[in-house]
Design a protein around this motif. Structure first.
Motif, mmCIF file in Angstrom:
data_model
loop_
_atom_site.group_PDB
_atom_site.id
_atom_site.type_symbol
_atom_site.label_atom_id
_atom_site.label_comp_id
_atom_site.label_asym_id
_atom_site.label_seq_id
_atom_site.Cartn_x
_atom_site.Cartn_y
_atom_site.Cartn_z
ATOM 1 N N LYS A 106 13.997 34.010 55.039
ATOM 2 C CA LYS A 106 14.313 33.458 53.710
ATOM 3 C C LYS A 106 15.827 33.375 53.480
ATOM 4 O O LYS A 106 16.298 32.502 52.770
ATOM 5 C CB LYS A 106 13.642 34.303 52.616
ATOM 6 C CG LYS A 106 12.124 34.167 52.636
ATOM 7 C CD LYS A 106 11.458 34.934 51.519
ATOM 8 C CE LYS A 106 11.364 36.420 51.784
ATOM 9 N NZ LYS A 106 10.451 36.774 52.891
ATOM 10 N N THR A 107 16.557 34.298 54.122
ATOM 11 C CA THR A 107 18.016 34.269 53.964
ATOM 12 C C THR A 107 18.558 32.910 54.410
ATOM 13 O O THR A 107 19.413 32.322 53.755
ATOM 14 C CB THR A 107 18.658 35.381 54.809
ATOM 15 O OG1 THR A 107 17.810 36.522 54.801
ATOM 16 C CG2 THR A 107 20.022 35.755 54.304
ATOM 17 N N ASP A 241 16.273 36.352 45.248
ATOM 18 C CA ASP A 241 15.605 36.844 46.453
ATOM 19 C C ASP A 241 14.753 38.047 46.055
ATOM 20 O O ASP A 241 15.107 38.763 45.115
ATOM 21 C CB ASP A 241 16.662 37.250 47.492
ATOM 22 C CG ASP A 241 16.037 37.493 48.866
ATOM 23 O OD1 ASP A 241 14.835 37.190 49.050
ATOM 24 O OD2 ASP A 241 16.754 37.987 49.766
ATOM 25 N N GLU A 242 13.672 38.283 46.768
ATOM 26 C CA GLU A 242 12.730 39.361 46.407
ATOM 27 C C GLU A 242 12.415 39.233 44.925
ATOM 28 O O GLU A 242 12.521 40.185 44.146
ATOM 29 C CB GLU A 242 13.341 40.744 46.700
ATOM 30 C CG GLU A 242 13.923 40.898 48.099
ATOM 31 C CD GLU A 242 12.851 41.154 49.153
ATOM 32 O OE1 GLU A 242 11.648 41.182 48.807
ATOM 33 O OE2 GLU A 242 13.212 41.307 50.331
ATOM 34 N N GLY A 530 14.342 44.019 52.688
ATOM 35 C CA GLY A 530 15.276 42.947 53.018
ATOM 36 C C GLY A 530 15.864 43.061 54.414
ATOM 37 O O GLY A 530 16.552 42.166 54.873
HETATM 38 MG MG MG Z 1 14.927 38.861 52.956
#
Ligand code: MG
Ligand code: ADP
Length: 877
Positions: A106-107, A241-242, A530
């Motif tokens: 996802k990063t 994110d998250e 993460g």
């Molecule tokens: Mg991540």
């Protein structure tokens, strides 16, 4: 429900399918982009920007922009966005949540929409769950943006008081002093202007930072006394994110900037001492479901006796209204005694009580329980009581993130909370397929009779796998449980690592190695979130052949195995843990353990599961592995999720009331700061104030005044003289022949004249400064009082059921009245202050630092509003 779900899945598939042509288009551009030189690729950014200027839309530019980012990623970090990652990137651009499993990258996905949206020049934010990840992702993705000529910064929370706003810029052309963050450079700032660095960080095209930091910057921007001290630009686009962690778990407590208030700390100690003699069930009872405690009749009698002995009771009955003051202390002391446990809910460290985040086990420095509970716990633990705080500024994450023009999010686990994400944030969840098929084995739950047998079984399983050298990652629900398990492992001679989410950076290094041969890692639920777990360990700085061999061995053994030692309240958090295995098509497996002692079972499903156990004729040490039990567990989780959703919904509904007020006040404040014509405004406030003084004293409009009204007139002038000095000609009968309206006009004319006279004396520039100072001082002080009052109002309504009325309705109605009163007070105070300001000739110094996050302002500290006075003489009065 099932139908709704299958509809959802269908529509999800359709949504993903619809994007395929776009992906094909991006792919078809690849050969063309591969031919570009580095400089030509870089020049694409300017070309796109120019085309946007010429009226093309972001959607039209998207395929080429995404092709450019992919090309830059290939050249720099040697990763080519997979097709599913392009789909994720489009979903994020559309302002939705992309659900992509852990390890799907996802990063990297976020680079696509961030680049595209940054082309507008308005600044995009990427929100991470901790400071370490903000820096890591900035440095990791930096080369991609750099190749495209896009500026990139990261912001983190204060570590040391000498730099309250750490801000970094990514620049690979020089090395930084910190070898770990080679290309992240502290942004320098002029002496005494640390916020200048932060402002520069926000000027960048893309900024990485935590939800807390973005939120606090927003609040601080609304406390400044000069626009030049604001750091944020308008909030346009953020990717969270998250996202489930931030918009759901973290959203249970609002952000608060607070200062200290006066209060009687001794009472907390007294009450802590008194309730420590109370026994569960006999003196008080606990309701697990609502997490509350209440005194029984016996307990009540005991307390009344003890308080009488202490000489504290004003009336013999404890719940008599005149003892209201005491019941607050009693309630919080009882809660602290009966419900809050050291090393589970909080830890005591360096004489401070620090809250443990129940989801992550992370220590939440600087956050405090509200309503006196924190002080009660401090008293119970016999540490120094930090003073009760005054709220200076506050906002919920819900309301902060709703201010972005466009919001998007990504996470491995959002589907279970899709309803909430939609209802509160208007965010759709789109499930993105994995790049390679997921082949993780999920073993059924094993349910034991009690915690002891459960942990014995967990230890047995770990031992078995560890003997084969297969890596195991064990998730626990608290630091306490992690330590318990760690002891067991030690006794069994199993080497292992324990993570408690205390130091993100160190733990990232450990969790990155959780996939190595023979690794045993114990972590609270979201510790190390993460961070990627690669089978065989992190290949960086390793001999490639040696790593490959280890990797192959781990794969052969079945990959990483996950052990959940207890179901979390939310299925989402369980899924998060499971998702640690089986990343990107890796082999892996997971199993959850449970016992009848587990909180989640006790709360809702205990009897049923116990029934199943009896029915199945299980004894102490044999677990049950049965779908009925598992289903009961899931039901219990669903109920708990619903319960928490309700709490959060409540928080938002209540915050929405204050949010309307906040919008008005912050807006007014901005106007004051941006040089609005305050003179006209203030004079009209003065006029209204004169009107209301006149109306108060003279109801009679007739010219002929009775004898008795003379005194009214002098009372009137008395009140007016609190606004400005009343000249003698008004006093000597000059007004007695006039109507109320004429008096108002006469006074108003004089007020205007006097104002102009003062303006001449001081000079127009100084008068403008005086106007601004008076307005800000008054608004800020009254706004803080309002926040505190609203807080009390809410607690009051929560405590006493108000007749048959819906508490929220009462809160809204009363809140509205409070707000009207606030506006009236602002007018009153401005009118009563403006003629009294003395101006020293030099322009007031604007040296002011916003309140350090989580730190409280001492009574003798300089006031954070920037007046230059001590806090206790200013806003803290
Ligand atoms: Mg991540
Ligand atoms: P997530 O945030 O989705 O859990 P990460 O962004 O941490 O995943 O990435 C997981 C791993 O996948 C990292 O090691 C990353 O380098 C790798 N990765 C992601 N995308 C790609 C890609 N397109 N090609 C190769 N490796 C990738």
């Amino acid at each position: 429900m099932v139908k709704w779900l299958s509809n959802l899945i269908d529509s999800n598939e359709r949504a993903v399918k619809r994007l395929q042509p776009l992906v094909d288009h991006i792919n078809s551009l690849e050969p063309e982009f591969e031919k570009l030189s580095d400089a030509e690729l870089r020049a694409k950014t300017d070309e796109f920007k120019a085309r946007l200027q010429d009226g093309e839309s972001l959607d039209e530019i998207l395929p080429e922009a995404y092709a450019a980012v992919r090309e830059a990623a290939k050249r720099t970090i040697k990763q080519r966005h997979f097709d599913v990652q392009l789909i994720g990137g489009v979903v994020l651009h559309q302002g939705k949540i992309a659900e992509m499993k852990t390890g799907e990258g996802k990063t990297l996905v976020a680079t696509l929409p961030l680049y595209l949206n940054a082309l507008t020049g308005q600044g995009c934010h990427l929100v991470t769950v901790n400071d370490y990840l903000a820096k890591r992702d900035c440095q990791w993705m930096g080369p991609i943006y750099h190749a495209l000529g896009v500026s990139l910064t990261a912001i983190t929370a204060m570590q040391t008081p000498d730099n309250p706003f750490p801000s970094y810029i990514y620049d690979p052309d020089r090395d930084s002093e910190d070898p770990k963050w080679k290309h992240l450079h502290h942004i320098p700032y002029p002496p005494n202007q640390p916020q200048a660095a932060r402002r520069q960080a926000y000027e960048a095209d893309i900024t990485y930072g935590t939800n807390n930091e973005f939120g606090f910057d927003y609040l601080r921007d609304n406390m400044v006394w000069d626009l030049s001290q604001c750091v944020q630009r308008p909030l346009t686009y953020a990717i969270v994110d998250e996202v489930d962690n931030i918009l759901i778990d973290e959203a249970r407590t609002p952000l608060i900037i607070s200062g200290a208030a006066e209060e009687a700390t001794q009472k907390y100690y007294t009450f802590a001492q008194l309730v420590s003699h109370l026994g569960k069930d006999e003196d008080y009872t606990i309701d697990e479901r609502t997490h509350s405690a209440s005194l029984t009749d016996t307990g009540m009698t005991k307390m009344e006796k003890a308080l009488k002995h202490e000489g504290l009771l004003k009336a013999p009955e404890l719940y008599d209204p005149s003892n209201y003051f005491l019941t607050q202390y009693l309630d919080s002391a009882l809660k602290a005694h009966a419900l809050f446990r050291r090393d589970k809910d909080y830890v005591v460290k360096d004489g401070q009580v620090i809250i443990v985040d129940e989801f992550t086990g992370r220590l939440m420095f600087g956050r405090r329980y509200s309503e006196g509970l924190h002080q009660a716990i401090e008293a119970k633990e016999r540490v120094k009581i930090q003073r009760e705080s005054v709220t200076m500024a506050t906002i919920t994450f819900q309301n902060y993130f709703r201010m972005y023009q466009k919001l998007a999010g990504m996470t491995g686990t959002a589907a279970t909370e899709a309803e909430e994400l939609y209802k509160i944030y208007k965010l759709d969840v789109v499930g993105i397929p994995t790049n390679k098929p997921l082949i993780r084995t999920e073993y059924p739950d094993q349910i034991y009779k009690d915690e002891k047998t459960k942990f014995a079984a967990v230890t047995r399983e770990i031992k078995e796998l560890n003997d084969q050298k297969r890596p195991v990652l064990i998730g626990t629900t608290s630091i306490e449980k992690s330590e318990l398990l760690s002891d067991l492992l030690k006794r069994n001679g199993i080497p292992h690592q324990v993570l408690n989410a205390k130091n993100h950076e160190k733990e990232a290094a450990i969790i990155a190695q959780a996939g190595r041969l023979g690794a045993v890692t114990v972590a609270t639920n979201m510790a190390g979130r993460g961070v990627d777990i690669i089978l065989g360990g992190n290949p960086e700085e390793r001999d490639a052949a040696e790593w490959q061999e280890e990797h192959n061995k781990v794969v052969e053994l079945g990959g990483l195995h996950i052990v959940g030692t207890e179901h979390h309240e939310a299925r989402r958090v369980d899924n998060q843990l499971r998702g640690r295995a089986g990343r990107q098509g890796d082999p892996g497996s997971s199993r959850f353990y449970a016992s009848l002692d587990d909180e989640i079972i006790r709360r809702f499903g205990g009897d049923r599961i116990q029934g199943v156990m009896q029915w199945a004729g299980m004894d102490e040490n044999t677990p049950i592995e049965h779908s009925i039990a598992t289903r009961a567990m899931t039901n219990s989780q669903v109920k708990t999720e619903g319960y928490h959703f309700d709490i959060r919904k409540h928080l938002v509904e209540y915050d929405d009331v204050v949010n309307k007020h906040r919008e008005v006040i912050y807006d007014d404040r901005k106007k004051v700061l941006s040089g609005a014509d305050l003179k006209a405004n203030i004079l009209s406030m003065v006029q209204d104030e004169i009107k209301s003084v006149v109306a108060k004293h003279l109801s009679n409009v007739s010219h002929e005044r009775e004898e008795g009204e003379k005194s009214n007139l002098s009372g009137l002038l008395e009140d007016i003289s609190a606004i400005f000095p009343v000249p003698p000609q008004f006093r000597s009968n000059g007004l007695s022949e006039l109507s109320a309206q004429q008096i108002t006009e006469k006074l108003t004319d004089y007020a205007n004249e006097l104002y102009n006279q003062r303006e001449q004396e001081l000079g127009p520039d100084n008068m403008r400064i005086a106007e601004r100072m008076v307005m800000l001082r008054v608004i800020d002080r009254l706004w803080m009082e309002h926040l505190t009052a609203m807080d009390h109002l809410r607690q009051g309504i929560g405590l006493h059921a108000v007749g048959q009325q819906e508490p929220l309705v009462v809160y809204k109605r009363e809140g509205h009245a409070y707000f009207e009163a606030l506006l009236a007070s602002i007018q009153h105070d401005v009118a009563h202050n403006i003629y009294h300001v003395g101006i020293t000739k030099e322009a007031p110094q604007k040296k002011k630092e916003a309140v350090p996050v989580g730190k409280r302002v001492g009574r003798n500290d300089p006031c954070p509003c920037g007046s230059g006075k001590k806090y206790k003489h200013c806003c803290g009065k």
